[in-house]
Motif scaffolding. Structure first.
Motif, mmCIF file in Angstrom:
data_model
loop_
_atom_site.group_PDB
_atom_site.id
_atom_site.type_symbol
_atom_site.label_atom_id
_atom_site.label_comp_id
_atom_site.label_asym_id
_atom_site.label_seq_id
_atom_site.Cartn_x
_atom_site.Cartn_y
_atom_site.Cartn_z
ATOM 1 N N LEU A 94 0.842 -1.298 0.020
ATOM 2 C CA LEU A 94 -0.050 0.293 0.024
ATOM 3 C C LEU A 94 0.757 1.277 -0.125
ATOM 4 N N ILE A 96 1.138 5.066 0.697
ATOM 5 C CA ILE A 96 0.153 5.882 1.437
ATOM 6 C C ILE A 96 0.777 7.410 1.675
ATOM 7 N N ASP A 140 -2.357 4.746 -2.967
ATOM 8 C CA ASP A 140 -3.539 4.261 -2.678
ATOM 9 C C ASP A 140 -4.250 4.833 -1.810
ATOM 10 N N LEU A 141 -3.561 5.829 -0.676
ATOM 11 C CA LEU A 141 -4.426 6.335 0.351
ATOM 12 C C LEU A 141 -3.693 7.502 0.592
ATOM 13 N N TYR A 154 -12.694 11.202 -5.355
ATOM 14 C CA TYR A 154 -12.072 10.277 -4.158
ATOM 15 C C TYR A 154 -13.470 9.917 -3.235
ATOM 16 N N TYR A 267 -9.294 7.632 -0.719
ATOM 17 C CA TYR A 267 -8.706 6.860 -1.821
ATOM 18 C C TYR A 267 -9.575 7.096 -3.018
ATOM 19 N N VAL A 273 -12.373 -2.101 -5.323
ATOM 20 C CA VAL A 273 -11.429 -1.422 -4.298
ATOM 21 C C VAL A 273 -10.519 -2.909 -3.714
ATOM 22 N N LEU A 277 -6.763 -2.433 0.737
ATOM 23 C CA LEU A 277 -6.942 -1.051 1.199
ATOM 24 C C LEU A 277 -8.294 -1.104 2.101
#
Lengths: 294, 294
Positions: A94, A96, A140-141, A154, A267, A273, A277
């Motif tokens: 992930l 981030i 991703d985030l 988003y 995200y 999804v 996540l």
DNA sequence: ACTACTGTTTCCATAATGAGAACAGTATAT
DNA sequence: ATATACTGTTCTCATTATGGAAACAGTAGT
């Protein structure tokens, strides 16, 4: 008896028509197959098969049960494939993006817990306060603090509410004019956060314009300067609360009206999804929930 | 691990939210529940639950698996209910009408075997040769011999083919003119079966009219008279075959053309055929099949 | 009549299991 | 701050279930 295994053997027996052949296929013994099918019949209180020497045939009950047994096994496959797919999806990385201060404070503890709970997920964390496009940069985030709705590109999952606090050290306050009203700040050395949207206008009551001898793009750096008695700052509570609790700094203008903001996990809107996540976001929500209760 | 039981416990745990409560409900120990859920998780290679002290929560995987687990258990219930319903349906009584001769010969052995194989079914057997309405008389099952299609109010399941044989004792034949052609029968004492559709015309070759001093509605009674050397009879092979095999009677005109008939099991056309009737008919088919092979 | 195959049952060593107790952690009451 | 009551987990060990090999019974093929 492992009832599911017995059902699996029964279906296989119906297909192959021979205990011996089933035993060979599953690398087991004829007596095991014979006993297991016998246990299934006892459990059901019904004969599923007519056996004669060198011949096996389904009874009427057996035919009906076989049809239903296939459905059971189909559902079982579905369930196990679901788990397997999810597990595969959960593995990986992930990427981030998080604000520097939030990352160093709350999120460093949060992700430490998360990594312990999910050792199969790797995190690629970028701390930074500059406003970036998550999609363009391949994140991703991300996190945003806002009192306005989120960009429709988003999904914003609210994590917690927070506010800012005006902070100064006790030493600074002892050596400078008292601050009773927001306009009193104009007489003081007020540090400015470079990326702050309001520039040098702090959203206290109707807004107050401030000036000082330090402009910096890092609230933790600013926090250290405040602790040193050099000036005041408008600091998010997750940065300053610990210093306030320990008496290193004092909140002034506590009763003045300040905006309440929501911290969102962001995200990109996607058709699908990834499970990892979802897992991470669920974890974030849970973590902040628990923190709120403490 | 009994996987189905583990799944059942998992669903129950999800509903109750407590290992302790599940253990109480299923009259077992906390350690057993804990271990069994642990085994299920190991088997799946996934964590289904977050446990904290005094708290159990489903993971994301666990929530998806729970949904599917409920479907599995629903299908299992369906299968078990099917078996149970069928078993209940199988219990009870079958009212059967059969021709006297067939009943006393083949069917007496057949139903002896059937009763042994299906102790939970009671038989109410009426032997008689008069033509009756099965529905009107409340019969579940009857038999018919015919070379024509069955009445559309009934389902006719063919059991076996059979024919008739012209029989006489060796003593009778020694004391009377030889029989080489069907027309030779006109010179002989031929017993007539009361219910025979053709009356006193035997369907041998183009048909031959016969006469004699005995008309009787029972072929076994007739068979005894034939054995005594009193005359000849046109006898179904399942009645006379044993006497022929033992030499008590002799078949004459063996090469003459005689009709081949089908013995049918008859039951009323119904939307729902009781399972015990299906079981009985399947048994009849199987039994005659095996007899044919012998 | 003999051989080769099927499925079932017996015997026994092995493996799996469940229950109780001890343990670790947390929430609640004092 | 401390004690109590509850949760879920793990350890230990007696009990139970299980699987495999061998023996058995029955049938089909030669």
């Amino acid at each position: 008896m492992d009832k599911l295994r017995a059902i699996q053997l029964f279906v296989r027996l119906a297909d192959l028509g021979s205990f011996t052949r089933v035993a060979e296929q599953v690398n087991s013994s004829k007596s095991m197959i014979s006993k297991e099918i016998g246990r299934l019949e006892t459990d059901l209180g019904a004969r599923l098969l007519h056996r004669s020497t060198r011949n096996v045939q389904l009874t009427h009950v057996g035919e009906g049960y076989l049809q239903r047994a296939r459905e059971i096994l189909s559902k079982l496959d579905d369930a196990e494939n679901f788990v397997q797919d999810l597990q595969q999806n959960l593995r990986g990385k992930l990427k981030i993006n998080a604000p520097m201060a939030l990352g160093i404070t709350d999120l460093s503890y949060l992700f430490a817990d998360f990594m312990q709970a999910n050792p199969e997920i790797e995190l690629d964390i970028h701390l930074g306060d500059e406003s970036i496009d998550l999609v363009e940069q391949g994140f991703d985030l991300g996190f945003r603090a806002s009192s306005k709705p989120i960009d429709s590109n988003y999904v914003g999952r609210p994590l917690t509410l927070f506010t800012y606090k005006v902070c100064a050290s006790p030493e600074y306050l002892a050596q400078h004019p008292a601050i009773s009203l927001p306009k009193d700040l104009r007489e003081h050395n007020c540090f400015v956060y470079s990326y702050f949207q309001g520039k040098n206008v702090w959203p206290i009551e109707d807004g107050v314009t401030v000036k000082g001898n330090l402009r910096v793009n890092n609230t933790m750096f600013m926090m250290e300067s405040i602790k040193q008695g050099l000036g005041l700052g408008f600091i998010p509570d997750f940065v300053c609360q610990q210093a306030i609790d320990s008496g290193q700094v004092v909140e002034v203008l506590a009763d003045a009206k300040k905006p309440m903001l929501t911290l969102y996990a962001l995200y990109p809107v996607r058709y699908h999804v990834p499970a990892k996540l979802v897992q991470c976001i669920d974890y974030l929500e849970q973590w902040f929930d628990n923190k709120k209760k403490a």
